[in-house]
Design an enzyme around this catalytic site. Structure first.
Site, mmCIF file in Angstrom:
data_model
loop_
_atom_site.group_PDB
_atom_site.id
_atom_site.type_symbol
_atom_site.label_atom_id
_atom_site.label_comp_id
_atom_site.label_asym_id
_atom_site.label_seq_id
_atom_site.Cartn_x
_atom_site.Cartn_y
_atom_site.Cartn_z
ATOM 1 N N ASN A 8 3.283 0.688 -8.752
ATOM 2 C CA ASN A 8 3.249 -0.243 -7.651
ATOM 3 C C ASN A 8 1.252 0.719 -6.903
ATOM 4 O O ASN A 8 1.975 1.171 -6.355
ATOM 5 C CB ASN A 8 3.867 -0.471 -7.088
ATOM 6 C CG ASN A 8 3.413 -1.432 -5.499
ATOM 7 O OD1 ASN A 8 2.682 -1.938 -5.684
ATOM 8 N ND2 ASN A 8 4.058 -1.712 -4.736
ATOM 9 N N TRP A 9 0.685 0.720 -7.243
ATOM 10 C CA TRP A 9 -0.647 1.319 -6.715
ATOM 11 C C TRP A 9 -1.334 0.752 -6.028
ATOM 12 O O TRP A 9 -1.731 1.227 -4.920
ATOM 13 C CB TRP A 9 -2.333 1.009 -7.545
ATOM 14 C CG TRP A 9 -1.818 1.763 -8.972
ATOM 15 C CD1 TRP A 9 -0.490 3.026 -9.600
ATOM 16 C CD2 TRP A 9 -2.865 2.426 -9.663
ATOM 17 N NE1 TRP A 9 -0.564 3.377 -10.772
ATOM 18 C CE2 TRP A 9 -2.214 2.924 -11.238
ATOM 19 C CE3 TRP A 9 -3.970 1.474 -10.356
ATOM 20 C CZ2 TRP A 9 -3.262 3.319 -12.157
ATOM 21 C CZ3 TRP A 9 -4.697 2.032 -11.600
ATOM 22 C CH2 TRP A 9 -4.239 3.248 -12.421
ATOM 23 N N LYS A 10 -0.236 -0.094 -4.947
ATOM 24 C CA LYS A 10 -0.978 -0.916 -3.540
ATOM 25 C C LYS A 10 -2.468 -1.024 -3.552
ATOM 26 O O LYS A 10 -2.550 -1.287 -4.547
ATOM 27 C CB LYS A 10 -0.157 -0.229 -3.036
ATOM 28 C CG LYS A 10 1.256 0.064 -2.505
ATOM 29 C CD LYS A 10 2.648 0.399 -2.053
ATOM 30 C CE LYS A 10 4.255 0.480 -2.335
ATOM 31 N NZ LYS A 10 4.829 0.864 -1.039
ATOM 32 N N HIS A 95 7.249 -8.776 -1.976
ATOM 33 C CA HIS A 95 7.292 -7.296 -1.934
ATOM 34 C C HIS A 95 7.347 -7.004 -0.613
ATOM 35 O O HIS A 95 6.863 -7.995 0.049
ATOM 36 C CB HIS A 95 6.036 -6.741 -1.732
ATOM 37 C CG HIS A 95 6.212 -4.795 -2.215
ATOM 38 N ND1 HIS A 95 5.648 -4.952 -0.885
ATOM 39 C CD2 HIS A 95 6.820 -4.585 -3.517
ATOM 40 C CE1 HIS A 95 5.938 -3.622 -1.382
ATOM 41 N NE2 HIS A 95 6.414 -2.590 -2.264
ATOM 42 N N GLU A 97 6.172 -5.187 1.384
ATOM 43 C CA GLU A 97 4.682 -5.586 2.305
ATOM 44 C C GLU A 97 4.310 -6.993 2.545
ATOM 45 O O GLU A 97 3.120 -7.331 3.362
ATOM 46 C CB GLU A 97 3.948 -4.788 1.512
ATOM 47 C CG GLU A 97 4.719 -3.168 2.355
ATOM 48 C CD GLU A 97 3.998 -1.931 1.411
ATOM 49 O OE1 GLU A 97 3.194 -2.156 0.331
ATOM 50 O OE2 GLU A 97 4.833 -0.917 1.011
ATOM 51 N N GLU A 165 14.378 -3.213 -3.275
ATOM 52 C CA GLU A 165 14.035 -2.881 -1.808
ATOM 53 C C GLU A 165 14.606 -2.239 -0.983
ATOM 54 O O GLU A 165 13.791 -3.717 0.228
ATOM 55 C CB GLU A 165 13.027 -2.679 -2.716
ATOM 56 C CG GLU A 165 11.742 -2.319 -3.763
ATOM 57 C CD GLU A 165 10.579 -2.460 -4.029
ATOM 58 O OE1 GLU A 165 10.207 -1.081 -4.350
ATOM 59 O OE2 GLU A 165 9.652 -3.179 -3.162
ATOM 60 N N GLY A 171 8.717 3.680 1.505
ATOM 61 C CA GLY A 171 7.342 4.538 2.299
ATOM 62 C C GLY A 171 8.591 5.777 2.940
ATOM 63 O O GLY A 171 7.831 5.973 4.212
ATOM 64 N N SER A 210 10.451 4.867 -2.054
ATOM 65 C CA SER A 210 10.585 6.571 -2.577
ATOM 66 C C SER A 210 11.952 7.644 -3.277
ATOM 67 O O SER A 210 12.568 7.999 -3.571
ATOM 68 C CB SER A 210 12.249 7.131 -1.059
ATOM 69 O OG SER A 210 11.182 6.287 -0.109
ATOM 70 N N GLY A 231 6.229 3.643 -5.675
ATOM 71 C CA GLY A 231 4.808 3.524 -4.913
ATOM 72 C C GLY A 231 4.105 4.885 -4.501
ATOM 73 O O GLY A 231 3.350 5.037 -6.024
HETATM 74 P P1 PGA Z 1 7.488 3.998 -1.807
HETATM 75 O O1 PGA Z 1 6.902 2.282 -2.442
HETATM 76 O O2 PGA Z 1 8.153 4.698 -3.673
HETATM 77 O O3 PGA Z 1 5.996 4.519 -1.737
HETATM 78 O O4 PGA Z 1 8.949 3.898 -1.129
HETATM 79 C C1 PGA Z 1 7.919 1.642 -3.505
HETATM 80 C C2 PGA Z 1 7.663 0.112 -3.710
HETATM 81 O O5 PGA Z 1 7.562 -0.217 -2.154
HETATM 82 O O6 PGA Z 1 7.640 -0.675 -3.929
#
Ligand code: PGA
Length: 248
Positions: A8-10, A95, A97, A165, A171, A210, A231
């Protein structure tokens, strides 16, 4: 069984040029690991270019979000038929976010239906904000699952991947322990057996939050999960290559 890794490149990277370079490194890592199926979820604006240029079969493309309506006056949104046309075959739904930006359980429900109708595989994200000694986090996740999957028939449940998640581990500096994940995976499967059918015991569950090259393998071995949603480590070329190598 192959494990699944969703990159997931966000909102990274900034330019198409960087996206191509990141994809090339991701492709190399994916092609060196036959036992891992890699999904790449780039920002939507890069999706079509990357997917059209890719001639291999190992990598599957996913969108990070999409609108729950098929079309209409929704400035700034992207529809699932458009996502499908851009050559994605999966979509991340719900997600943390997106939920933080206001997405509700009812919207995830509508998005899952739209994704299935467009033959996009939903990667349905659930997860609590906090844990409490009383176990309220289990009820929170159960409600996300119940509402989000309300229109999904038992026969269609097998098309959906659940990405658990915990918001507090996204994060963050540390992932959840595989033992805690194992407990949650049992709970998720039990909930789905209750709401859908016995076959839900086979639902694919991913863990996200993470994950990097230092903990991916332990999570897959001890967490009762079939894959990982990654992420930050998915946009760091050397970390991602090391992560894939560690689980191949
Ligand atoms: P992260 O994000 O690996 O940077 O914790 C995971 C995600 O939000 O899918």
């Amino acid at each position: 069984m192959k494990s699944m890794v969703v990159a997931n490149w966000k909102m990274s990277p900034e330019t198409m040029r960087e996206a191509k370079a990141l994809f090339e490194a991701t492709r190399k890592a994916a092609e060196s690991a036959k036992d891992v199926s890699v999904l790449v979820a780039p920002p939507a604006i890069f999706l079509r270019d990357l997917a059209s240029a890719y001639k291999g079969r190992r990598i599957v493309f996913a969108a990070q979000n999409g609108h729950f309506e098929k079309n209409g006056a929704h400035t700034g949104e992207i529809s699932m038929p458009q996502i499908k046309d851009a050559k994605a075959s999966a979509i991340i739904i719900g997600h943390a976010e997106r939920r933080a930006a206001g997405e509700t359980n009812a919207e995830t429900r509508a998005k899952i239906s739209m994704a299935l109708s467009q033959k996009l595989q939903p990667i349905f994200c659930v997860g609590e904000h906090n844990r409490s000694a009383g176990g309220e986090h289990f009820l929170y996740v159960k409600e996300q699952l119940k509402t989000g999957l309300q229109d999904v028939t038992p026969a269609n449940l097998g098309k959906i991947v659940i990405a658990y998640e915990p918001v507090w581990a996204i994060g963050a500096s540390e992932a959840m322990s595989p033992r805690q994940m194992h407990e949650m995976a049992i709970f998720i499967r039990k909930s789905l057996v209750g709401s859908h059918s016995e076959k839900a015991i086979k639902t694919k569950i991913l863990y996200g939050g993470s994950i990097d090259e230092t903990n991916a393998r332990d999570m897959l071995e001890g967490g009762d999960v079939q894959g990982l949603l990654v992420g930050r480590a998915s946009t760091d070329v050397s970390k991602f290559a090391a992560l894939i190598k560690s689980i191949a």
